[in-house]
Structure formats: C-alpha cells, structure tokens
Design a protein around this motif. Structure first.
Motif, short mmCIF file in Angstrom:
data_model
loop_
_atom_site.label_atom_id
_atom_site.label_comp_id
_atom_site.label_asym_id
_atom_site.label_seq_id
_atom_site.Cartn_x
_atom_site.Cartn_y
_atom_site.Cartn_z
N ARG A 62 11.36 2.36 -14.05
CA ARG A 62 10.72 3.45 -14.79
C ARG A 62 11.72 3.98 -15.81
NH1 ARG A 62 6.31 6.93 -13.66
NH2 ARG A 62 6.66 9.06 -14.26
N PHE A 69 -4.79 -2.09 -7.94
CA PHE A 69 -4.11 -0.80 -8.03
C PHE A 69 -2.72 -0.92 -8.64
CE2 PHE A 69 -6.40 2.86 -6.57
CZ PHE A 69 -7.54 2.30 -6.04
N HIS A 103 3.77 5.85 -5.51
CA HIS A 103 3.70 6.02 -6.95
C HIS A 103 2.61 7.00 -7.36
CE1 HIS A 103 6.35 2.56 -7.31
NE2 HIS A 103 6.47 2.86 -8.59
N LEU A 104 1.45 6.89 -6.72
CA LEU A 104 0.33 7.76 -7.08
C LEU A 104 0.67 9.22 -6.82
CD1 LEU A 104 -2.74 5.72 -5.76
CD2 LEU A 104 -2.16 6.17 -8.14
N TRP A 126 -7.46 -6.15 -3.93
CA TRP A 126 -7.50 -4.68 -3.95
C TRP A 126 -6.13 -4.11 -4.33
CZ3 TRP A 126 -10.88 -0.84 -4.00
CH2 TRP A 126 -10.55 0.42 -3.49
N LEU A 127 -5.10 -4.68 -3.71
CA LEU A 127 -3.73 -4.22 -3.98
C LEU A 127 -3.33 -4.54 -5.42
CD1 LEU A 127 -1.40 -2.90 -2.43
CD2 LEU A 127 -0.59 -5.18 -1.85
N CYS A 166 0.84 -1.22 0.00
CA CYS A 166 0.00 0.00 0.00
C CYS A 166 0.87 1.26 0.00
CB CYS A 166 -0.92 0.01 1.22
SG CYS A 166 -2.19 -1.24 1.13
N VAL A 188 3.84 1.53 -1.19
CA VAL A 188 4.44 1.65 -2.52
C VAL A 188 3.43 2.24 -3.51
CG1 VAL A 188 5.30 0.31 -4.48
CG2 VAL A 188 6.17 -0.15 -2.20
N VAL A 189 2.19 1.78 -3.43
CA VAL A 189 1.14 2.28 -4.34
C VAL A 189 0.93 3.78 -4.13
CG1 VAL A 189 -1.34 2.20 -4.81
CG2 VAL A 189 -0.03 0.08 -4.69
N ILE A 226 -6.44 14.74 -9.56
CA ILE A 226 -6.63 13.32 -9.87
C ILE A 226 -5.81 12.47 -8.90
CG2 ILE A 226 -6.21 11.51 -11.59
CD1 ILE A 226 -6.80 13.60 -13.76
N PHE A 278 0.72 4.92 -15.60
CA PHE A 278 1.95 5.69 -15.66
C PHE A 278 2.79 5.41 -16.90
CE2 PHE A 278 1.28 8.13 -12.07
CZ PHE A 278 0.86 7.36 -11.01
N ASP A 291 -3.62 22.13 -16.44
CA ASP A 291 -3.33 21.77 -15.05
C ASP A 291 -2.40 20.57 -14.93
OD1 ASP A 291 -6.79 22.40 -14.22
OD2 ASP A 291 -5.06 23.76 -14.32
N GLY A 350 -10.50 2.52 0.84
CA GLY A 350 -10.71 1.09 0.65
C GLY A 350 -9.75 0.27 1.50
N PHE A 364 -9.29 7.55 -2.53
CA PHE A 364 -10.11 6.37 -2.85
C PHE A 364 -9.40 5.10 -2.42
CE2 PHE A 364 -13.27 4.00 -4.95
CZ PHE A 364 -12.68 3.01 -5.71
N PHE A 365 -8.11 5.01 -2.76
CA PHE A 365 -7.33 3.82 -2.40
C PHE A 365 -7.21 3.70 -0.88
CE2 PHE A 365 -4.37 0.48 -2.74
CZ PHE A 365 -3.32 0.73 -1.87
N SER A 385 -7.35 9.79 -6.31
CA SER A 385 -6.94 8.37 -6.39
C SER A 385 -6.42 7.89 -5.04
CB SER A 385 -5.83 8.17 -7.42
OG SER A 385 -6.11 8.81 -8.61
N ILE A 412 -1.55 1.14 -11.83
CA ILE A 412 -0.34 1.97 -11.87
C ILE A 412 0.52 1.60 -13.08
CG2 ILE A 412 1.93 2.20 -10.72
CD1 ILE A 412 0.39 2.41 -8.10
N ASN A 419 4.02 10.55 -6.15
CA ASN A 419 5.31 10.98 -6.68
C ASN A 419 5.32 11.17 -8.18
OD1 ASN A 419 7.65 11.70 -5.39
ND2 ASN A 419 8.74 9.89 -6.09
N TYR A 420 4.56 10.36 -8.88
CA TYR A 420 4.57 10.42 -10.34
C TYR A 420 3.29 11.03 -10.90
CZ TYR A 420 8.60 7.37 -9.73
OH TYR A 420 9.81 6.85 -9.33
N ARG A 421 2.62 11.81 -10.09
CA ARG A 421 1.36 12.41 -10.51
C ARG A 421 1.59 13.41 -11.65
NH1 ARG A 421 3.37 15.13 -6.36
NH2 ARG A 421 3.11 17.38 -6.19
N MET A 422 0.55 13.53 -12.49
CA MET A 422 0.61 14.53 -13.55
C MET A 422 -0.46 15.59 -13.31
SD MET A 422 1.38 12.21 -16.89
CE MET A 422 2.02 13.51 -17.92
N HIS A 423 -1.40 15.27 -12.43
CA HIS A 423 -2.49 16.21 -12.15
C HIS A 423 -2.80 16.08 -10.66
CE1 HIS A 423 -6.49 18.03 -12.25
NE2 HIS A 423 -6.19 18.50 -13.43
N THR A 450 1.17 18.41 -15.46
CA THR A 450 2.61 18.63 -15.48
C THR A 450 3.29 17.26 -15.46
OG1 THR A 450 4.46 19.74 -14.42
CG2 THR A 450 2.86 18.73 -12.96
N ARG A 499 7.44 15.41 -14.56
CA ARG A 499 8.79 15.64 -14.05
C ARG A 499 9.70 16.02 -15.19
NH1 ARG A 499 10.85 11.37 -9.58
NH2 ARG A 499 9.67 12.18 -7.85
#
Lengths: 71, 195
Positions: free
Chosen positions: B116, B87, A26-27, B83-84, A20, A22-23, A36, B95, B11, A47, A43-44, A40, B91, A29-33, B13, B15
């Motif tokens: 990555r 997700f 990622h959500l 669930w895990l 969890c 790690v998820v 969102i 990504f 909105d 749950g 929500f995660f 996310s 991901i 650290n690597y976000r683009m928006h 972006t 890295r």
C-alpha cells in the motif's frame, strides 16, 4: 497412515480461511466509511459462512478412508 | 466550494486525516475499470460451469465409480476461491483512492493485498494540472487521467482512469489558487509584523 486427500483438503481450507481473514482485515482496517465497511464485511462473511457450511457438510458425507477410483 | 461537496463526504474519513480537514472529493477509477478486472474472474466462473457439465459426462461416459460428493466438494472449493478472488479484485480496485481535501491531495494506492502506497501533496505545491481523456471507450464514458506537476519530492502526481477529469482538474486548480492566495496573505502578515 497418512490420508493424502485429507491433507490437501485441510490445506485448501486453511488457504481459504487465511484469505478470508486478509480480506476482512483490509475491509475493516482501511475503511473510509463505517457503514459501508460493516455492510461489506457482513455480506462477505455471510457468503463465506454459507460456502464453508456447504463445504463441511459435503466433506462429512465423504468416506475419506476408502476413497477408490474404479476404471 | 466546500458546501457543494462537504455534505457528500461528511461521514467519510481516511488514515492521517487532520482534525479540521474537510474532504472535498473522493475519487476512484471509473466503474468500467472494475468490470474489465472482473472479466477474468467471470471467465473462471464459466470454467466452473463447464467443469460441472464435463465432469458429469466424463463420469457417465467412462463409467467411473466415484463418490458424487467428491465432485460436489471440488465444485464447492472452486466456488469458494471464485468468491475470494472476487473480493480480492474488489479490494485492489476499491482501495485505490485519491482524496482531495481543502488542504492537500492524498493518493492511496493499494497494490495487491500486501502493498500500500500513500503519498500526499499540499495544494500550494501544485505547479500545473493537466487532464487527459484518451481512447474511444474513455471518450464515450468520460474518464481519463489527471497529471499534477509538483514542486515537491514526487515530481508528478497521477490520477488514473477517474471519471470527469476535466471537472476534477478545475476543482484542483481552484484549490491551488486559494492555497497560494492564503500563503501570500500569511507572508504579508508576517512582513507587517502581525504574526
């Protein structure tokens, strides 16, 4: 005295919580928006929290010390 | 061209985005791809349901004296890892992105959780752009590949399973032509001693 089932239980919990983290990493650290990403993660997290609460409350009901199988 | 897309990605972006850089397109694989990837996860979910049914029957048939809470706990663990898994699969899909800006193309590839790869290509280095839609399902749902031949270190850039590859190819070609024109303008200005 070592309770084998309890060790497995904690190992699985650690594995799940580690996954969890790690998820979420990622959500975020690597976000683009931002919006969102926040949605996310929320929500995660909700749950995950629900499942963890359900898990712990069920585990507390189990009598780990006298776990017996009768055939 | 930027005016058609800029508002959509204002909105957004990523890295390494430069200050004046404008995002034109953010592309991901077609939604069908994530459906196919979710399929094994949902099979696992069906397995959990089957386990639930079989466990109860097994216990009552063999009259096993077992704490029902233990079965519930096993169930919960299965749902937790379902669930895990959901997700983690998301991901891996989400990504994987191709970002087309007014200056370059950035390819971000998420391989599993701990790998990555990011590569970029300036528009002026694009030599050729080819789009390909292959197969019945891609033809029906209009998704496919774009292959970009480059003059850079990485010889070929590939956009995988993206929607509307023909339209995307046209956009990239326009950006490439504009980049080459701007380069030629700069060269001309250097020769004329303006820079």
């Amino acid at each position: 005295m070592i309770n084998f089932f309890l060790i497995i239980y904690f190992a699985l919990m650690l594995l799940f919580i580690g996954g969890c983290i790690v998820v979420v990493y990622h959500l975020w650290n690597y976000r683009m928006h931002n919006r969102i990403a926040i949605f996310s993660i929320l929500f995660f997290s909700l749950g995950t929290l629900a499942l963890l609460v359900f898990n712990v409350t069920t585990a507390l009901k189990i009598s780990w010390s006298d776990f017996v199988f009768i055939f | 061209m930027e005016n058609n897309f800029q508002h959509e990605y204002e909105d957004y972006t990523f890295r390494g985005k430069r200050k004046q850089e404008v995002i034109i397109l953010i592309l991901r694989r077609h939604w069908l791809v994530i459906l196919f990837r979710f399929f094994p996860i949902f099979l696992f979910f069906i397995g959990i349901v089957v386990f639930n049914l079989l466990a109860d029957n097994f216990i009552s048939f063999f009259q096993i004296d077992i704490d029902r809470n233990f079965i519930t706990l096993v169930n919960i663990f299965l749902y937790m890892f379902f669930w895990l898994g959901l997700f983690i699969t998301w991901i891996d899909y989400y990504f994987d992105t191709w970002v087309v800006t007014d200056q370059r193309i950035v390819n971000i590839e998420q391989i599993g959780l701990f790998r990555r790869e990011v590569s970029e290509l300036e528009h002026s280095k694009i030599q050729d752009v080819t789009s390909e839609i292959r197969g019945i399902i891609p033809t029906l749902f209009k998704y496919g590949y774009i292959y970009i031949q480059t003059a850079g270190e990485k010889e070929r850039f590939v956009f995988k399973q993206i929607p509307r590859p023909v339209k995307v190819r046209n956009i990239i070609m326009q950006l490439q032509k504009r980049a080459i024109l701007e380069e030629k303008k700069k060269e001309g200005e250097i020769l004329r001693g303006k820079i």
